[in-house]
Design a protein around this motif. Structure first.
Motif, PDB file in Angstrom:
ATOM      1  N   LEU A 233       0.888  -1.123   0.083  1.00 46.38           N
ATOM      2  CA  LEU A 233       0.025  -0.176   0.089  1.00 46.38           C
ATOM      3  C   LEU A 233       0.680   1.285   0.014  1.00 46.38           C
ATOM      4  CD1 LEU A 233      -2.900  -0.985   2.780  1.00 46.38           C
ATOM      5  CD2 LEU A 233      -2.667  -1.508   0.353  1.00 46.38           C
ATOM      6  N   LEU A 234       0.409   2.382  -0.623  1.00 47.56           N
ATOM      7  CA  LEU A 234       1.070   3.516  -0.514  1.00 47.56           C
ATOM      8  C   LEU A 234      -0.051   4.589  -0.032  1.00 47.56           C
ATOM      9  CD1 LEU A 234       3.413   5.555  -1.333  1.00 47.56           C
ATOM     10  CD2 LEU A 234       2.424   5.713  -3.515  1.00 47.56           C
ATOM     11  N   LEU A 235       0.247   5.172   0.994  1.00 47.40           N
ATOM     12  CA  LEU A 235      -0.857   6.071   1.717  1.00 47.40           C
ATOM     13  C   LEU A 235      -0.604   7.358   0.825  1.00 47.40           C
ATOM     14  CD1 LEU A 235      -0.668   5.214   5.408  1.00 47.40           C
ATOM     15  CD2 LEU A 235      -2.151   4.267   3.483  1.00 47.40           C
ATOM     16  N   ASP A 236      -1.549   8.242   0.563  1.00 47.83           N
ATOM     17  CA  ASP A 236      -1.447   9.493   0.018  1.00 47.83           C
ATOM     18  C   ASP A 236      -1.108  10.443   1.151  1.00 47.83           C
ATOM     19  OD1 ASP A 236      -1.442  11.464  -1.962  1.00 47.83           O
ATOM     20  OD2 ASP A 236      -3.549  11.375  -1.943  1.00 47.83           O
ATOM     21  N   ALA A 237      -0.713  11.667   0.628  1.00 51.84           N
ATOM     22  CA  ALA A 237      -0.324  12.645   1.657  1.00 51.84           C
ATOM     23  C   ALA A 237      -1.386  13.315   2.454  1.00 51.84           C
ATOM     24  CB  ALA A 237       0.146  13.804   0.752  1.00 51.84           C
ATOM     25  N   ASN A 238      -2.741  12.999   2.015  1.00 48.87           N
ATOM     26  CA  ASN A 238      -3.911  13.590   2.680  1.00 48.87           C
ATOM     27  C   ASN A 238      -4.255  12.513   3.842  1.00 48.87           C
ATOM     28  OD1 ASN A 238      -5.169  11.466   1.290  1.00 48.87           O
ATOM     29  ND2 ASN A 238      -6.115  12.550  -0.041  1.00 48.87           N
ATOM     30  N   LEU A 239      -3.596  11.467   3.945  1.00 48.55           N
ATOM     31  CA  LEU A 239      -3.518  10.628   5.092  1.00 48.55           C
ATOM     32  C   LEU A 239      -2.391  10.648   5.985  1.00 48.55           C
ATOM     33  CD1 LEU A 239      -4.807   7.420   3.216  1.00 48.55           C
ATOM     34  CD2 LEU A 239      -6.441   9.200   4.523  1.00 48.55           C
ATOM     35  N   SER A 240      -2.573  10.642   7.310  1.00 50.20           N
ATOM     36  CA  SER A 240      -1.368  10.866   8.163  1.00 50.20           C
ATOM     37  C   SER A 240      -0.459   9.453   7.964  1.00 50.20           C
ATOM     38  CB  SER A 240      -2.190  10.657   9.658  1.00 50.20           C
ATOM     39  OG  SER A 240      -1.122  10.703  10.730  1.00 50.20           O
ATOM     40  N   TYR A 241       0.609  10.067   8.192  1.00 48.09           N
ATOM     41  CA  TYR A 241       1.867   9.118   8.109  1.00 48.09           C
ATOM     42  C   TYR A 241       1.830   8.072   9.423  1.00 48.09           C
ATOM     43  CZ  TYR A 241       3.904  11.974  11.956  1.00 48.09           C
ATOM     44  OH  TYR A 241       3.973  12.506  13.022  1.00 48.09           O
TER      45      TYR A 241
ATOM     46  N   VAL B  33       0.609   4.287   8.920  1.00 45.43           N
ATOM     47  CA  VAL B  33       1.630   3.215   8.547  1.00 45.43           C
ATOM     48  C   VAL B  33       1.704   2.379   9.717  1.00 45.43           C
ATOM     49  CG1 VAL B  33       3.915   2.812   7.880  1.00 45.43           C
ATOM     50  CG2 VAL B  33       2.841   4.494   6.733  1.00 45.43           C
ATOM     51  N   LYS B  34       2.077   2.782  11.009  1.00 51.75           N
ATOM     52  CA  LYS B  34       2.306   2.001  12.109  1.00 51.75           C
ATOM     53  C   LYS B  34       0.974   1.204  12.777  1.00 51.75           C
ATOM     54  CE  LYS B  34       4.131   2.269  16.797  1.00 51.75           C
ATOM     55  NZ  LYS B  34       4.937   3.231  17.709  1.00 51.75           N
ATOM     56  N   LYS B  35      -0.067   2.098  12.545  1.00 43.52           N
ATOM     57  CA  LYS B  35      -1.460   1.545  12.689  1.00 43.52           C
ATOM     58  C   LYS B  35      -1.820   0.183  11.911  1.00 43.52           C
ATOM     59  CE  LYS B  35      -3.334   5.560  15.108  1.00 43.52           C
ATOM     60  NZ  LYS B  35      -3.239   5.230  16.466  1.00 43.52           N
ATOM     61  N   LEU B  36      -1.728   0.476  10.623  1.00 44.10           N
ATOM     62  CA  LEU B  36      -1.688  -0.552   9.501  1.00 44.10           C
ATOM     63  C   LEU B  36      -0.579  -1.653   9.642  1.00 44.10           C
ATOM     64  CD1 LEU B  36      -3.199   1.514   6.904  1.00 44.10           C
ATOM     65  CD2 LEU B  36      -4.577   0.273   8.568  1.00 44.10           C
ATOM     66  N   ALA B  37       0.400  -1.645  10.203  1.00 47.70           N
ATOM     67  CA  ALA B  37       1.542  -2.572  10.125  1.00 47.70           C
ATOM     68  C   ALA B  37       1.313  -4.012  10.205  1.00 47.70           C
ATOM     69  CB  ALA B  37       2.590  -2.269  10.964  1.00 47.70           C
ATOM     70  N   TYR B  38       0.287  -4.307  10.988  1.00 53.15           N
ATOM     71  CA  TYR B  38      -0.212  -5.792  11.368  1.00 53.15           C
ATOM     72  C   TYR B  38      -0.729  -6.291  10.482  1.00 53.15           C
ATOM     73  CZ  TYR B  38      -1.747 -10.012  13.460  1.00 53.15           C
ATOM     74  OH  TYR B  38      -2.191 -11.227  13.815  1.00 53.15           O
ATOM     75  N   THR B  39      -1.713  -5.593   9.741  1.00 53.31           N
ATOM     76  CA  THR B  39      -2.481  -6.236   8.677  1.00 53.31           C
ATOM     77  C   THR B  39      -1.658  -5.920   7.413  1.00 53.31           C
ATOM     78  OG1 THR B  39      -4.285  -5.574   9.954  1.00 53.31           O
ATOM     79  CG2 THR B  39      -4.845  -6.289   7.492  1.00 53.31           C
ATOM     80  N   PHE B  40      -0.912  -4.807   7.207  1.00 55.43           N
ATOM     81  CA  PHE B  40      -0.488  -4.333   5.891  1.00 55.43           C
ATOM     82  C   PHE B  40       0.966  -4.049   6.160  1.00 55.43           C
ATOM     83  CE2 PHE B  40      -4.958  -3.223   5.587  1.00 55.43           C
ATOM     84  CZ  PHE B  40      -5.233  -3.896   4.470  1.00 55.43           C
ATOM     85  N   PRO B  41       1.860  -5.045   6.311  1.00 61.59           N
ATOM     86  CA  PRO B  41       3.126  -4.897   6.747  1.00 61.59           C
ATOM     87  C   PRO B  41       4.175  -4.213   5.698  1.00 61.59           C
ATOM     88  CG  PRO B  41       2.925  -7.305   6.193  1.00 61.59           C
ATOM     89  CD  PRO B  41       1.533  -6.549   6.543  1.00 61.59           C
ATOM     90  N   ASP B  42       3.759  -4.242   4.417  1.00 57.69           N
ATOM     91  CA  ASP B  42       4.277  -3.474   3.441  1.00 57.69           C
ATOM     92  C   ASP B  42       3.378  -1.997   2.996  1.00 57.69           C
ATOM     93  OD1 ASP B  42       6.246  -2.829   1.445  1.00 57.69           O
ATOM     94  OD2 ASP B  42       5.957  -4.632   0.315  1.00 57.69           O
ATOM     95  N   CYS B  43       3.459  -1.252   3.937  1.00 60.55           N
ATOM     96  CA  CYS B  43       2.805  -0.186   3.871  1.00 60.55           C
ATOM     97  C   CYS B  43       3.602   1.067   3.964  1.00 60.55           C
ATOM     98  CB  CYS B  43       1.505   0.006   5.067  1.00 60.55           C
ATOM     99  SG  CYS B  43       0.636   1.611   4.768  1.00 60.55           S
ATOM    100  N   LEU B  44       3.279   2.060   3.063  1.00 58.41           N
ATOM    101  CA  LEU B  44       4.445   3.157   3.038  1.00 58.41           C
ATOM    102  C   LEU B  44       3.496   4.498   2.847  1.00 58.41           C
ATOM    103  CD1 LEU B  44       7.419   3.956   2.638  1.00 58.41           C
ATOM    104  CD2 LEU B  44       6.970   3.666   0.212  1.00 58.41           C
ATOM    105  N   HIS B  45       4.123   5.557   3.435  1.00 65.69           N
ATOM    106  CA  HIS B  45       3.662   6.620   3.286  1.00 65.69           C
ATOM    107  C   HIS B  45       4.275   7.616   2.060  1.00 65.69           C
ATOM    108  CE1 HIS B  45       2.278  11.057   4.143  1.00 65.69           C
ATOM    109  NE2 HIS B  45       1.160  10.317   4.657  1.00 65.69           N
ATOM    110  N   VAL B  46       3.504   8.334   1.287  1.00 71.63           N
ATOM    111  CA  VAL B  46       4.188   9.042   0.252  1.00 71.63           C
ATOM    112  C   VAL B  46       5.334   9.783   0.613  1.00 71.63           C
ATOM    113  CG1 VAL B  46       2.457  10.950   0.176  1.00 71.63           C
ATOM    114  CG2 VAL B  46       3.410  10.306  -1.904  1.00 71.63           C
ATOM    115  N   THR B  47       5.480  10.263   1.794  1.00 73.12           N
ATOM    116  CA  THR B  47       6.438  11.099   2.190  1.00 73.12           C
ATOM    117  C   THR B  47       7.779  10.345   2.099  1.00 73.12           C
ATOM    118  OG1 THR B  47       5.912  10.716   4.546  1.00 73.12           O
ATOM    119  CG2 THR B  47       5.257  12.786   3.277  1.00 73.12           C
ATOM    120  N   LYS B  48       7.682   8.901   2.013  1.00 73.01           N
ATOM    121  CA  LYS B  48       8.964   8.357   2.385  1.00 73.01           C
ATOM    122  C   LYS B  48       9.326   7.650   0.903  1.00 73.01           C
ATOM    123  CE  LYS B  48       9.297   8.498   6.610  1.00 73.01           C
ATOM    124  NZ  LYS B  48      10.319   9.524   7.223  1.00 73.01           N
TER     125      LYS B  48
END
Length: 111
Positions: free
Chosen positions: A3-11, A14-29
């Motif tokens: 997953l790639l979280l868009d800038a309009n979602l909080s970075y 990523v931590k809150k979704l890590a258990y279910t979506f371990p390969d989650c990244l925020h656009v700022t990274k």
């Protein structure tokens, strides 16, 4: 699934979704400029095989214009806390998995 979280979602998501979506990244990274243009995020997600998670309707328009990949999860929640957004992602885990596996669909709207 990546997953790639868009800038309009909080970075913080990523931590809150890590258990279910371990390969989650925020656009700022991603190394893209901040703020990055939607089309640049779209192209980065396509090249890096990421599903964009956003509440920005511009990605709906990009999906209709260019098709997929990348696939898009469009959140229709309004302004919500990170915890509420994470809870919605959990609730729609099966739907996101089906989107990820689909060769026919590239967009998921969640409420």
């Amino acid at each position: 699934m990546k997953l790639l979280l868009d800038a309009n979602l909080s970075y913080r998501l990523v931590k809150k979704l890590a258990y279910t979506f371990p390969d989650c990244l925020h656009v700022t990274k991603t190394g893209l400029p901040i703020p990055a243009e939607d089309i640049a995020i779209w192209q980065w997600a396509r090249v890096n095989n990421r599903i964009i998670v956003t509440n920005d309707d511009d990605y709906y328009n990009l999906a209709n214009t260019y098709g997929f990949p990348p696939k898009v999860v469009l959140l229709r929640l309004g302004n919500q806390s990170s915890a509420s957004v994470a809870e919605t992602r959990q609730k729609h885990l099966d739907d996101v998995q089906k989107l990820n596996e689909s060769n026919k669909y590239g967009l998921l709207k969640t409420f």
